[in-house]
Design a protein around this motif. Structure first.
Motif, mmCIF file in Angstrom:
data_model
loop_
_atom_site.group_PDB
_atom_site.id
_atom_site.type_symbol
_atom_site.label_atom_id
_atom_site.label_comp_id
_atom_site.label_asym_id
_atom_site.label_seq_id
_atom_site.Cartn_x
_atom_site.Cartn_y
_atom_site.Cartn_z
ATOM 1 N N VAL A 1 0.954 -1.207 -0.035
ATOM 2 C CA VAL A 1 0.201 -0.089 -0.170
ATOM 3 C C VAL A 1 1.005 1.313 -0.132
ATOM 4 N N CYS A 2 0.289 2.376 -0.650
ATOM 5 C CA CYS A 2 1.289 3.675 -0.502
ATOM 6 C C CYS A 2 0.763 4.335 0.673
ATOM 7 N N LEU A 3 1.980 4.515 1.554
ATOM 8 C CA LEU A 3 1.632 5.475 2.735
ATOM 9 C C LEU A 3 2.975 6.148 2.700
ATOM 10 N N ASP A 4 2.321 7.524 3.040
ATOM 11 C CA ASP A 4 3.359 8.674 3.141
ATOM 12 C C ASP A 4 4.573 8.777 1.935
ATOM 13 N N GLY A 5 3.995 8.324 0.782
ATOM 14 C CA GLY A 5 4.650 8.257 -0.565
ATOM 15 C C GLY A 5 5.562 7.272 -0.821
ATOM 16 N N LEU A 6 5.413 6.218 0.274
ATOM 17 C CA LEU A 6 6.150 4.943 0.086
ATOM 18 C C LEU A 6 5.537 3.838 -0.185
ATOM 19 N N CYS A 7 5.811 2.595 -0.908
ATOM 20 C CA CYS A 7 5.247 1.295 -1.327
ATOM 21 C C CYS A 7 5.491 0.723 0.136
ATOM 22 N N VAL A 8 4.841 0.190 1.127
ATOM 23 C CA VAL A 8 5.158 -0.715 2.201
ATOM 24 C C VAL A 8 4.194 -1.778 2.422
ATOM 25 N N CYS A 9 4.552 -2.817 2.626
ATOM 26 C CA CYS A 9 3.716 -3.927 2.978
ATOM 27 C C CYS A 9 2.512 -3.747 3.829
ATOM 28 N N ALA A 10 1.495 -4.503 3.497
ATOM 29 C CA ALA A 10 0.206 -4.275 4.027
ATOM 30 C C ALA A 10 0.093 -5.083 5.695
ATOM 31 N N ASP A 11 -0.645 -4.697 6.327
ATOM 32 C CA ASP A 11 -0.566 -5.538 7.561
ATOM 33 C C ASP A 11 -0.707 -7.012 7.328
ATOM 34 N N GLY A 12 -0.103 -7.793 8.082
ATOM 35 C CA GLY A 12 -0.128 -9.250 7.747
ATOM 36 C C GLY A 12 0.860 -9.879 6.701
ATOM 37 N N SER A 13 1.533 -9.070 6.337
ATOM 38 C CA SER A 13 2.681 -9.339 5.166
ATOM 39 C C SER A 13 3.803 -8.598 5.363
ATOM 40 N N ARG A 14 4.961 -9.071 4.920
ATOM 41 C CA ARG A 14 6.350 -8.414 5.218
ATOM 42 C C ARG A 14 7.012 -8.612 3.892
ATOM 43 N N ALA A 15 8.183 -7.478 3.641
ATOM 44 C CA ALA A 15 8.998 -7.582 2.705
ATOM 45 C C ALA A 15 10.229 -8.541 2.863
ATOM 46 N N ILE A 16 10.105 -9.433 1.786
ATOM 47 C CA ILE A 16 11.092 -10.594 1.720
ATOM 48 C C ILE A 16 11.370 -10.751 0.359
ATOM 49 N N SER A 17 12.844 -10.446 0.270
ATOM 50 C CA SER A 17 13.354 -10.491 -1.287
ATOM 51 C C SER A 17 12.716 -9.542 -2.274
ATOM 52 N N GLY A 18 12.444 -8.521 -1.547
ATOM 53 C CA GLY A 18 11.753 -7.369 -2.497
ATOM 54 C C GLY A 18 10.395 -7.400 -2.795
ATOM 55 N N TRP A 19 9.715 -8.362 -2.227
ATOM 56 C CA TRP A 19 8.333 -8.519 -2.541
ATOM 57 C C TRP A 19 7.644 -8.900 -0.956
ATOM 58 N N CYS A 20 6.319 -8.253 -1.105
ATOM 59 C CA CYS A 20 5.695 -8.390 0.068
ATOM 60 C C CYS A 20 5.081 -9.747 0.263
ATOM 61 N N ARG A 21 5.179 -10.625 1.311
ATOM 62 C CA ARG A 21 4.884 -12.008 1.340
ATOM 63 C C ARG A 21 3.896 -12.228 2.508
ATOM 64 N N ALA A 22 2.593 -12.537 2.185
ATOM 65 C CA ALA A 22 1.692 -12.952 3.414
ATOM 66 C C ALA A 22 2.336 -13.702 4.489
ATOM 67 N N ASP A 23 2.070 -13.396 5.797
ATOM 68 C CA ASP A 23 2.446 -14.083 6.816
ATOM 69 C C ASP A 23 1.622 -15.601 6.816
ATOM 70 N N GLY A 24 2.284 -16.722 6.912
ATOM 71 C CA GLY A 24 1.628 -17.970 6.914
ATOM 72 C C GLY A 24 1.612 -18.562 5.567
ATOM 73 N N ALA A 25 1.836 -17.783 4.471
ATOM 74 C CA ALA A 25 1.739 -18.318 3.275
ATOM 75 C C ALA A 25 3.444 -18.843 2.263
ATOM 76 N N LEU A 26 2.991 -19.210 1.401
ATOM 77 C CA LEU A 26 4.498 -19.700 0.723
ATOM 78 C C LEU A 26 5.293 -18.830 0.770
ATOM 79 N N GLY A 27 6.568 -18.763 1.291
ATOM 80 C CA GLY A 27 7.575 -17.709 1.083
ATOM 81 C C GLY A 27 7.607 -16.619 2.086
ATOM 82 N N GLY A 28 6.428 -16.750 3.094
ATOM 83 C CA GLY A 28 6.508 -15.576 4.007
ATOM 84 C C GLY A 28 6.808 -16.287 5.300
ATOM 85 N N ILE A 29 6.732 -15.477 6.445
ATOM 86 C CA ILE A 29 7.231 -16.317 7.698
ATOM 87 C C ILE A 29 6.131 -16.858 8.208
ATOM 88 N N CYS A 30 6.422 -17.917 9.255
ATOM 89 C CA CYS A 30 5.373 -18.669 9.880
ATOM 90 C C CYS A 30 4.454 -17.851 10.502
#
Length: 303
Positions: free
Chosen positions: A21-50
């Motif tokens: 999502v765009c927040l204060d002019g920057l693209c940041v991961c939405a709640d429930g996801s985190r930036a991993i290897s340049g992409w937002c990965r949903a928590d608990g999904a393939l490639g995301g944190i457990c």
């Protein structure tokens, strides 16, 4: 890069990552996801944190395991399109010794290393379903028929069972008949079936043949110790009881061709007061007569 995770965004530059999502002019991961290897990965999904109470679950993919805090595909599964796909199943990589088999789905075939549906079937809910059969898409010239199952009809482009029937092993089965749910505790659709654990199954003296329970040792049923004790005119052939030469199965019994109750022979029947019914091609009593103990009697003289 503008629009990338961590990059700039604004009215003209939207975030390229669907989980950002765009927040204060920057693209940041939405709640429930985190930036991993340049992409937002949903928590608990393939490639995301457990995720989970102990951060040791992968709730977003039932085929993923938590390994060192990250969700990874289980053994026998591969990461395809952001999901863990089973090898040998629709949408997964081909399996087998030569990596050219799709043994999980009998209607799938290996194409360029991937399992896809065979011609005449379509992917529905992760499985290949034959077109025109229950659970599959409708077929026919207008795309509104269900040619594979006479007990199915087309609704909203899909083949569904008609009233009183339910899908079982790819076909519509009648309630209270073999393979279908019991009606109460009974199976009125098949006299040789009994209710077992809520389903209609053949009793111990019969076997399921072509959707019906057929008595073992009788015409159309399986042989018993190499014999057919239920009908003296039946013979055991390749493990099945078949009517012997000169007889045909009528109403579950082997009846002599050309005689009362049997099939007509070239449009004729033997015996006094017996005729061939052209509509059924069965030997029946002539008008004014009725069958009794295998013979036709004049209904005036019988009593």
């Amino acid at each position: 890069m503008d629009g990338s995770t961590g990059g700039c965004c604004g009215e003209e530059d939207t975030c390229m990552d669907k989980l950002a999502v765009c927040l204060d002019g920057l693209c940041v991961c939405a709640d429930g996801s985190r930036a991993i290897s340049g992409w937002c990965r949903a928590d608990g999904a393939l490639g995301g944190i457990c995720d989970g109470t102990g951060n040791d679950k992968c709730s977003g993919d039932k085929f993923a395991d938590c390994v060192d805090g990250m969700c990874m595909c289980m053994t026998g599964f591969d990461a395809i399109g952001g999901m863990c796909r089973m090898r040998g199943a629709l949408g997964g990589m081909c399996a087998g010794t030569g990596n050219n088999e799709c043994f999980i789905d009998k209607f799938a075939v290996c194409d360029n290393g991937m399992c896809v549906c065979k011609t005449g079937s379509s992917g529905i809910s992760g499985m290949c379903r034959p077109n025109g059969w229950t659970g599959g898409i409708c077929d026919g010239a207008g795309g509104d028929g269900c040619s594979g199952d006479m007990n199915a009809f087309c609704i909203n482009g899909m083949c569904m069972c008609i009233g009183g029937y339910i899908p079982s092993s790819g076909v519509c089965v009648k309630l209270g008949s073999l393979g279908g749910p019991c009606m109460g505790n009974a199976c009125p659709g098949d006299i040789m079936a009994t209710c077992q654990s809520g389903m209609c199954m053949c009793n111990t003296n019969s076997s399921g043949i072509a959707g019906m329970c057929v008595p073992n040792g009788g015409p159309g049923g399986i042989c018993v110790s190499g014999k057919c004790p239920m009908d003296k005119h039946a013979v055991c052939t390749s493990g099945m009881c078949m009517c012997g030469q000169g007889t045909s199965m009528i109403g579950g019994l082997c009846r002599h061709d050309g005689r009362l109750g049997g099939m007509c022979m070239s449009g004729r029947c033997r015996g006094r007061m017996v005729r061939c019914d052209s509509a059924t091609m069965l030997c029946v009593c002539k008008n004014g007569c009725e069958p009794w103990a295998g013979t036709c009697y004049n209904n005036r003289r019988r009593y």
